[in-house]
Design a protein around this motif. Sequence first.
Motif: not given
Length: 120
Positions: A12-27
């Motif tokens: 649920e917490a991961i699902g709330k990330l927007d695209e930019a936040q998700g890419k930042d987490l991946d980076r």
Amino acid sequence: MKYLCLVHIDGEAIGKLDEAQGKDLDRRSIEYDAALERRGKYITSDALRGPETAKIVRARGGKVSTTDGPYAETKEHLGGFILIDASGMDEAVEIAANIPVGQYGTIEVRPIMQIDLDRK
């Protein structure tokens, strides 16, 4: 000694990330793995697809059965792993505490058991 850091994420917490936040987490995750590799602590890592893609396999008495996974409904699920080489549990915990995706769940640290076929 090898330790497996099991990354349990809150979907649920991961699902709330927007695209930019998700890419930042991946980076940040990739950079963290690279930093561990430079320190000689990194062995391998990978992310896992969601639990709805899992199969539970049981082999009993020569018969194999499968069911859809996971076992139980939980808020967190296994989302990936990092296999590291640490001097001991204290260092393994220090490494686990800094895994970027850990802020969206928990990290379970387990020592790898060496299997000795010649043990008496």
